[in-house]
Design an enzyme around this catalytic site. Structure first.
Site, short mmCIF file in Angstrom:
data_model
loop_
_atom_site.label_atom_id
_atom_site.label_comp_id
_atom_site.label_asym_id
_atom_site.label_seq_id
_atom_site.Cartn_x
_atom_site.Cartn_y
_atom_site.Cartn_z
N LEU A 48 0.82 -1.23 0.00
CA LEU A 48 0.00 0.00 0.00
C LEU A 48 0.84 1.26 0.00
O LEU A 48 0.31 2.36 -0.05
CB LEU A 48 -0.88 0.04 1.25
CG LEU A 48 -2.03 -0.96 1.30
CD1 LEU A 48 -2.75 -0.84 2.63
CD2 LEU A 48 -3.00 -0.69 0.15
N GLU B 131 4.50 -13.68 11.54
CA GLU B 131 5.89 -13.26 11.70
C GLU B 131 6.05 -11.89 12.33
O GLU B 131 7.08 -11.60 12.93
CB GLU B 131 6.62 -13.22 10.35
CG GLU B 131 6.67 -14.50 9.58
CD GLU B 131 5.55 -14.58 8.56
OE1 GLU B 131 4.39 -14.35 8.97
OE2 GLU B 131 5.82 -14.88 7.40
N LYS C 204 -15.14 -2.32 6.08
CA LYS C 204 -14.99 -3.51 6.91
C LYS C 204 -13.53 -4.00 7.02
O LYS C 204 -13.06 -4.31 8.12
CB LYS C 204 -15.92 -4.62 6.40
CG LYS C 204 -16.23 -5.77 7.35
CD LYS C 204 -16.85 -5.40 8.67
CE LYS C 204 -18.30 -5.06 8.75
NZ LYS C 204 -19.30 -5.99 8.28
N LYS D 287 -17.55 7.40 9.62
CA LYS D 287 -17.82 6.00 9.92
C LYS D 287 -16.55 5.30 10.42
O LYS D 287 -16.58 4.60 11.44
CB LYS D 287 -18.35 5.32 8.64
CG LYS D 287 -18.80 3.90 8.86
CD LYS D 287 -19.46 3.34 7.61
CE LYS D 287 -19.74 1.85 7.79
NZ LYS D 287 -20.01 1.21 6.50
N CYS E 173 28.31 -0.78 -12.50
CA CYS E 173 28.88 -1.96 -11.84
C CYS E 173 29.12 -3.08 -12.85
O CYS E 173 30.05 -2.98 -13.64
CB CYS E 173 27.99 -2.38 -10.67
SG CYS E 173 28.96 -3.18 -9.39
N GLN F 284 31.86 -3.56 -16.02
CA GLN F 284 32.70 -4.74 -16.26
C GLN F 284 32.48 -5.30 -17.65
O GLN F 284 33.43 -5.62 -18.37
CB GLN F 284 32.41 -5.79 -15.19
CG GLN F 284 32.71 -5.28 -13.76
CD GLN F 284 32.36 -6.28 -12.67
OE1 GLN F 284 31.71 -7.29 -12.92
NE2 GLN F 284 32.79 -5.99 -11.45
N HIS G 201 27.72 2.24 -7.68
CA HIS G 201 26.29 2.39 -8.00
C HIS G 201 25.85 3.84 -7.79
O HIS G 201 25.47 4.22 -6.68
CB HIS G 201 25.45 1.48 -7.10
CG HIS G 201 25.60 0.03 -7.41
ND1 HIS G 201 24.80 -0.61 -8.32
CD2 HIS G 201 26.48 -0.89 -6.96
CE1 HIS G 201 25.17 -1.88 -8.41
NE2 HIS G 201 26.19 -2.08 -7.59
N GLU H 75 23.22 5.17 -8.54
CA GLU H 75 21.77 5.33 -8.31
C GLU H 75 21.41 5.54 -6.84
O GLU H 75 20.31 5.99 -6.53
CB GLU H 75 21.00 4.13 -8.88
CG GLU H 75 21.22 2.79 -8.19
CD GLU H 75 22.36 1.97 -8.77
OE1 GLU H 75 23.34 2.58 -9.26
OE2 GLU H 75 22.30 0.73 -8.72
N1 GLN Z 1 28.94 -9.37 -10.24
C1 GLN Z 1 29.83 -8.27 -10.28
C2 GLN Z 1 30.78 -8.27 -9.10
O1 GLN Z 1 30.56 -8.94 -8.14
C3 GLN Z 1 29.08 -6.96 -10.37
C4 GLN Z 1 28.22 -6.69 -9.19
C5 GLN Z 1 27.20 -5.62 -9.42
O2 GLN Z 1 26.89 -5.28 -10.55
N2 GLN Z 1 26.63 -5.11 -8.37
O3 GLN Z 1 31.79 -7.60 -9.12
#
Ligand code: GLN
Length: 530
Positions: free
Chosen positions: A15, A150, A190, A224, A381, A385, A506, A508
């Site tokens: 939600l 849980e 309800k 209500k 990441c 590579q 990363h 992001e």
């Molecule tokens: N698998 C890759 C590593 O371990 C890249 C990891 C990722 O993209 N977060 O280095």
């Protein structure tokens, strides 16, 4: 002593308790208070680091290297503070720590039980957060739905906190579904009544109900719910579905949720300044033209797996009043044969992070397509590579180039384990959290970051293999960001193309509304330029 707001969920999950809690955080923060947020999750994994993103969405990484629930991403993006490992606790972690104590004889021969030992562990977490955060208000969300087996120990612990601290210091906000039945054309209260009853069974009377509905509803219905759930009518807040989660703070402001909280918790609020949010929302509303981004990933069935990447792209789009459309490309199905048809017309290609072999060859093809056709490319990441592997195979002619994550026997281990790390254990051996990248001057990276450092978060095990740096550079690749202390590659770029950049970290996780991460901003600008 901090004040506490506990957020529970009723009727169904999904939600947007996290969004509601974060939105309240926004209002309180912008009224001059220091806010901290945390989440309790009832599952038994110690942390979400090893859960498949298809099941649980992305793993959100905090500055201190915590692998946490994606809701923490919402918290950080909304209240714009950097949270920590301690902001996310699963039942698994609580039990794990309690059992460790038991093994170490810390319970002095007592029978170890859910009550009081597990509940005590949970309470300690709450009190520890007070000390660590020094916040005025701590907002704690309990994952799942009231009534789940849980989550009971968590709710019992929260009940005890209310007993210990009193109603002036602890408030319960219950976010529950108010369904609309199309056949009879009416809302049904309800389910909310039942979920409040569940809470009452556990000894908790909620102070506020946030009724999540498809659309707005009228005062009669609030009366209500108020009457049947013993809640003052002004504390019944309507929160209809919104086309953007970033509008929710403005919605709940209208119903004075922050003032209700302040009154109960005896908090003094300054004037609430929501100028930044209003600017964001008006940018969102003015973002009509569409920019399309091709995201080549392997979890395309569930976009939650790339939630922070999507939000980062959106924020960058809003800055230039463009709406981002995501064109998901399943890397697992990408082949040399369908590459052209899948990616022709792409204005920008993003390859996000990932683990394991699945989809890697498809991602390598996508990076090649971007490089060869001069399409803006952002690699994150694993996306960095694979861009390196592609370059090695196709430009340097090292045909078996690979990462040792997938081919441990390759003669050209472009991506490999670098010094000081081990491969033994899949939970807990990653390079995690915040590291400082030094940026080479005169590069795209230093231009985008407008400076000589980038502080970003990591979650990976493998690194660019320094033995290959020279030959890459001789062929036009630029290593524009380095983690100097260990001499590890953090950013690569290919200046022959208009925009081709990829990072080992990363980006992001540091994007915020009105403050998109520089790599995303650069990428979106590059797409816009085309
Ligand atoms: N698998 C890759 C590593 O371990 C890249 C990891 C990722 O993209 N977060 O280095």
């Amino acid at each position: 002593m901090a004040k506490h707001i506990f957020i529970t969920g009723g009727v169904v999950s999904g939600l947007g308790k996290g969004i509601t809690g974060s939105s309240l955080g926004v209002l309180l923060k912008n009224s001059g208070l220091k806010i901290f947020m945390q989440k309790f999750d009832p599952y038994l994994n110690i942390d979400p680091g090893t859960i498949n993103p298809i099941e649980h969405g992305e793993v959100y990484v905090t500055d201190d290297g915590g692998e946490t629930d994606l809701d923490l991403g919402h918290y950080e993006r909304f209240i714009d503070v950097n949270l920590s490992k301690n902001s996310s606790t699963s039942a698994g972690r609580i039990y794990y720590e309690a059992l460790e104590k038991e093994r170490n004889g810390k319970y002095g021969g007592k029978t170890v039980q859910v009550i009081p030992h597990i509940t005590e562990e949970i309470k300690q977490r709450i009190y520890k957060a007070e000390l660590e955060s020094q916040a005025d208000v701590i907002i704690t969300e309990v994952g799942g739905t009231v009534g789940d087996i849980e989550s009971q120990p968590f709710l019992e612990a929260l009940r005890q906190v209310r007993m210990e601290r009193g109603k002036d210091n602890v408030m319960f906000v219950h976010v529950a579904l108010l369904p609309y039945l199309k056949v009879s054309g009416e809302f049904k209260t309800k389910p909310i009544q039942h979920s409040v009853k569940e809470l009452l069974n556990l000894g908790i009377q909620p102070d506020v109900i946030i009724a999540r509905s498809e659309m707005e509803f009228d005062q009669k219905l609030k009366d209500k719910i108020s009457l049947l759930c013993s809640i003052p009518v002004e504390n019944v807040i309507e929160c209809p579905d919104s086309d953007s989660i970033y509008k929710v703070p403005l919605v709940i402001e209208k119903w004075n949720l922050h003032k209700i909280a302040a009154e109960q918790l005896k908090l003094k609020l300054d004037n609430t300044n929501l100028e930044d949010w209003k600017k964001l929302v008006s940018n969102i509303e003015e973002s009509k033209d569409v920019l399309t981004v091709h995201i080549v990933g392997k979890y395309v069935e569930l976009s939650d797996a790339y939630l922070s990447v999507m939000e980062s792209l959106k924020f960058a789009g809003y800055e230039i009043k463009k709406k981002i459309k995501f064109n998901w490309v399943n890397a697992r199905k990408l082949t040399r044969e369908n590459l052209e048809s899948e990616l022709s017309g792409a204005k920008g290609i993003l390859v996000p992070g990932g683990f394991g072999e699945d989809g890697v060859e498809g991602k390598i093809l996508a990076a090649e397509f971007a490089r060869v056709n001069n399409i803006p490319y952002l690699g994150i990441c694993l996306g960095m590579q694979i861009a390196c592997i592609e370059f090695a195979r196709n430009v340097l002619n090292l045909k078996d180039a690979h990462t040792t994550e997938i081919n441990p026997n390759t003669k050209n281990p472009i991506i490999d384990i670098m010094e000081g790390k081990n491969t033994e254990n899949i939970g807990g051996t990653l390079r995690l959290g915040r590291y400082v990248t030094s940026l080479k001057s005169g590069t795209l990276a230093s231009e985008l970051y407008n400076g000589d450092t980038a502080i970003e978060r990591h979650r990976h095990r493998y690194e660019f293999n320094n033995d290959f740096r020279k030959i890459f550079e001789e062929n036009g690749m630029v290593f524009s960001g380095i983690y100097t202390e260990k001499d590890l590659v953090e950013i690569i770029e290919y200046p022959k193309n208009e925009f081709f950049i990829a990072a080992q970290y990363h980006p992001e996780f540091t994007s915020r509304p009105n403050k998109p991460n520089p790599l995303f901003m650069g990428f979106v600008n590059a797409i816009n330029k085309r």
